[in-house]
Design a protein around this motif. Structure first.
Motif, PDB file in Angstrom:
ATOM      1  N   ASN A 103      19.748  81.594  33.308  1.00  0.00           N
ATOM      2  CA  ASN A 103      19.435  83.254  33.075  1.00  0.00           C
ATOM      3  C   ASN A 103      20.378  84.094  33.881  1.00  0.00           C
ATOM      4  OD1 ASN A 103      18.353  85.833  33.437  1.00  0.00           O
ATOM      5  ND2 ASN A 103      16.433  85.271  32.558  1.00  0.00           N
TER       6      ASN A 103
ATOM      7  N   GLU B 251      15.945  78.149  28.453  1.00  0.00           N
ATOM      8  CA  GLU B 251      16.925  78.423  29.323  1.00  0.00           C
ATOM      9  C   GLU B 251      16.608  79.702  29.948  1.00  0.00           C
ATOM     10  OE1 GLU B 251      17.380  77.275  26.322  1.00  0.00           O
ATOM     11  OE2 GLU B 251      18.214  75.223  26.585  1.00  0.00           O
ATOM     12  N   ASP B 252      16.163  80.830  29.639  1.00  0.00           N
ATOM     13  CA  ASP B 252      16.109  82.021  29.983  1.00  0.00           C
ATOM     14  C   ASP B 252      14.846  82.397  30.875  1.00  0.00           C
ATOM     15  OD1 ASP B 252      18.733  83.354  29.442  1.00  0.00           O
ATOM     16  OD2 ASP B 252      18.052  83.779  27.482  1.00  0.00           O
ATOM     17  N   ASN B 253      13.946  81.198  30.656  1.00  0.00           N
ATOM     18  CA  ASN B 253      12.454  81.307  31.276  1.00  0.00           C
ATOM     19  C   ASN B 253      12.753  80.536  32.568  1.00  0.00           C
ATOM     20  OD1 ASN B 253      12.271  81.606  28.281  1.00  0.00           O
ATOM     21  ND2 ASN B 253      10.650  82.628  28.923  1.00  0.00           N
TER      22      ASN B 253
ATOM     23  N   MET C 197      12.884  86.461  26.231  1.00  0.00           N
ATOM     24  CA  MET C 197      13.536  86.409  27.320  1.00  0.00           C
ATOM     25  C   MET C 197      12.887  87.535  28.423  1.00  0.00           C
ATOM     26  SD  MET C 197      17.789  87.030  28.326  1.00  0.00           S
ATOM     27  CE  MET C 197      18.066  87.578  29.953  1.00  0.00           C
TER      28      MET C 197
ATOM     29  N   THR D 267      19.341  78.669  37.817  1.00  0.00           N
ATOM     30  CA  THR D 267      18.926  79.123  36.474  1.00  0.00           C
ATOM     31  C   THR D 267      20.004  79.341  35.634  1.00  0.00           C
ATOM     32  OG1 THR D 267      17.457  81.056  35.472  1.00  0.00           O
ATOM     33  CG2 THR D 267      18.950  81.757  37.353  1.00  0.00           C
TER      34      THR D 267
ATOM     35  N   TYR E 165       8.461  83.853  32.861  1.00  0.00           N
ATOM     36  CA  TYR E 165       9.245  83.033  33.820  1.00  0.00           C
ATOM     37  C   TYR E 165       8.550  81.739  34.180  1.00  0.00           C
ATOM     38  CZ  TYR E 165      12.473  86.919  34.752  1.00  0.00           C
ATOM     39  OH  TYR E 165      13.283  87.871  34.550  1.00  0.00           O
TER      40      TYR E 165
END
Lengths: 406, 406
Positions: free
Chosen positions: A252, A225-227, B1, A250, A198
């Motif tokens: 995510n 985008e997911d981190n 992810m 976020t 992250y």
């Protein structure tokens, strides 16, 4: 009598706290205390928004949804557009200040024993969030000599292990005022992607970047985008600390669901604060432009004054409203206390934050202080007069450094 | 992810949450949904206090002290006098709702593995507070057949062991509406003293006691000054859930210092809410008297209606605005979902909270629901019409009970 918990005895407290009683005593003796120790801006909250608050007619002041009112979330999402960030309201959760945002993320993203990497010096309350959530903070050191530039990528990589889950940044930084430009963020992003971490960035000072530097939000990083998780707040930019409104942003969805689930335990963020936040998001740029210019002036003043104090090491911070200074003293904590206990100049003294509190590595920052330039330039000049004079008469100066300078 | 934490996956969620999407779908189909599932009062927040909010001229909306503004703490302390409690403002900490008060206490009073005793059914979020703080909840069962009267003292004593640190109560109780009179509190106090436990009582419904019963605050217990902690909130009594303002009240200075230290991590409670709370504390009794009478009428209505539904077991709750009912169904969770998915009566249906969520002991409460009587009597009657009709046509009735009744 039942005992309080052992962990309550161990909760990491800011050493600023210890100084508070000395400040109270100085005031009781009739001395004026210039507070450069905390990030409580003196600038007026936007009066246009406050006036709109006075027009509001609420019949039932009810719980909002856990994630905040849809209109508030939408207002925050819209406000990101001027930073080139396209985000939907479903990707924004309203929190009870950035503090709660941090706490929700520590529980949602990390298990006990997980590690997070944070450049030091860092915001001291991260230690508390980590204690509560049983998370380990791994500092990566930055130094005053470089103006607290971002550590090298290999310094981050060196402390990554199989429990590492995240890199935390403040951009611009509280407590150092360091500004991290796009190219450094993009370098860090490669590392984050490589180790699938992250990247959690507190961007509450994003509106306070000086010298024409352009702020680059991590939400603009493609393929991460997911981190990426951003923490934001209305507290500093709008002088609205008491609203207790922040956000977690976020893309995510799992993280958004997790923070929302933990958020259900506290039911909802504050109602009035959410309403005010909508009004704040709808303001035109003039308020923020004026505030930025004001802090810019203050930064220049503080830097200029420090530059002329013998034996003081400082730098020109690129953002936020903080800077560090290395003083020619053996122990800055003692110097700060002495200023409150023993010193006065023109009937006044200054409260500063000892720098040591912001480092995790023992022994670092012992001769440093953090200065929050949250007073107007007149008061700030008077405060700098006090500091200058105090450094002249303080009896416990650092011998080595003085020799080197002399 | 990167993954979210395992503990985030394990966070105990209210099953009411699952029903929310069914309620949304029912509304999308054009059905009116009577919400008897949550403690969000429909009664207007005191308009005199809201009008005062519109007069307030705040220049800088700053952080309050961690423990709240001195004037807010003093207002809460003064408001306790009418309950025969003499408390100083230093013994009151302002929290961001009662929810935060609970969380601060879980960390301040308990270490990992410590146990707290709570009569079940209990407020479901205690499970979440316990998970976050690694504390074990030991339920002591109360039953609908006794109107959820306080369990026997020996039932509490049976589950005390060397990790037991506290007994938690809600008085009057959310979720059962049970009222615990002075003599029962005093009996429990002897046990608390004998084992030197904390007695932590959520008294947010103290103003809602019916049938002329006099509320007895645990803060009046003599010789237990260091054991007693009270949690309070403006949310329910003043219909001000969105203010997010509660309090922790205790004469135990160590506890007050510990909650204050943890509180420093979130800097301060909400500013507008604190201001509103002062105005609320200064109201005369007429608002509360009217609200109490209104809830009293609603309670009588709900009780009366349930009494006339075949196979339904209920009782007359002594306080708060909740009651439980045992329905002649195999599974109340399924019944609640079916009501939202399949059922309508006069274009409407009802959302209820399945009772099982409020018990810690597996298997209890499966045929029970919690009813929050937070609607006006007209709406409440229509909602009860729905429930009555639904119980007639619901296809999965409990066979045994129906036979017994038949």
């Amino acid at each position: 009598m039942p005992n309080i918990s052992q962990r309550a005895l161990d909760v990491p407290l800011s050493p600023i706290r210890k100084l508070a009683s000395f400040a109270d005593r100085a005031k009781a003796k009739g001395r004026h205390v210039f507070h450069l120790n905390i990030g409580q801006p003196d600038i007026a909250t936007p009066q246009a928004a406050m006036a709109r608050m006075r027009q509001v007619d609420i019949k039932v002041l009810e719980y909002s949804p856990t994630e905040g009112w849809a209109s508030t979330r939408a207002a925050f999402a819209a406000a990101m557009r001027k930073f080139g960030v396209n985000i939907s309201k479903e990707e924004v959760m309203v929190t009870t200040g950035a503090s709660e945002g941090n706490q929700l993320l520590f529980f949602s993203c990390f298990d006990k024993g997980d590690e997070v990497i944070i450049p030091e010096p860092f915001y001291a309350n991260y230690n508390g969030f980590a204690q509560i959530a049983d998370v380990v903070v791994r500092p990566v050191t930055s130094t005053i000599e470089t103006g607290f530039a971002m550590p090298q990528i290999q310094d981050f990589e060196r402390v990554i292990n199989n429990r590492t889950r995240a890199i935390f940044l403040n951009n611009p930084s509280n407590p150092t005022g360091a500004f991290y430009p796009r190219e450094l963020i993009e370098q860090l992003a490669l590392l984050v992607k490589q180790y699938d971490l992250y990247l959690i960035v507190d961007e509450v000072y994003r509106d306070f970047c000086y010298d024409g530097q352009e702020f680059f939000s991590v939400l603009r990083l493609e393929g991460l985008e997911d981190n990426v998780i951003v923490i934001d707040s209305v507290s500093k930019k709008f002088s609205a600390c008491g609203a207790r409104i922040g956000t977690i942003i976020t893309r995510n969805q799992d993280v958004m669901e997790a923070v929302s689930n933990y958020g259900k335990l506290r039911l909802s963020p504050p109602g009035f604060g959410q309403l005010l936040s909508e009004f704040l998001c709808e303001l035109d740029d003039s308020y923020m432009d004026n505030v930025r210019e004001e802090y810019h002036r203050r930064r220049d003043l503080v830097y200029e004054r420090l530059t002329h104090m013998p034996g003081v090491v400082s730098y020109k911070p690129g953002g936020a409203f903080y800077c560090f200074a290395k003083f020619p003293v053996e122990n800055a904590d003692h110097f700060c206390q002495w200023m409150l206990e023993e010193f006065e100049y023109n009937g006044a003294t200054v409260m500063l934050a000892p720098g040591e509190a912001f480092y995790a590595t023992p022994g670092l920052g012992i001769d440093e202080v953090r200065i929050a330039y949250v007073l107007n330039t007149t008061a700030l000049n008077q405060a700098m007069d006090c500091i200058e004079q105090a450094l002249v008469v303080y009896p416990y100066k650092k011998v080595r450094d003085m020799a080197a300078i002399g």
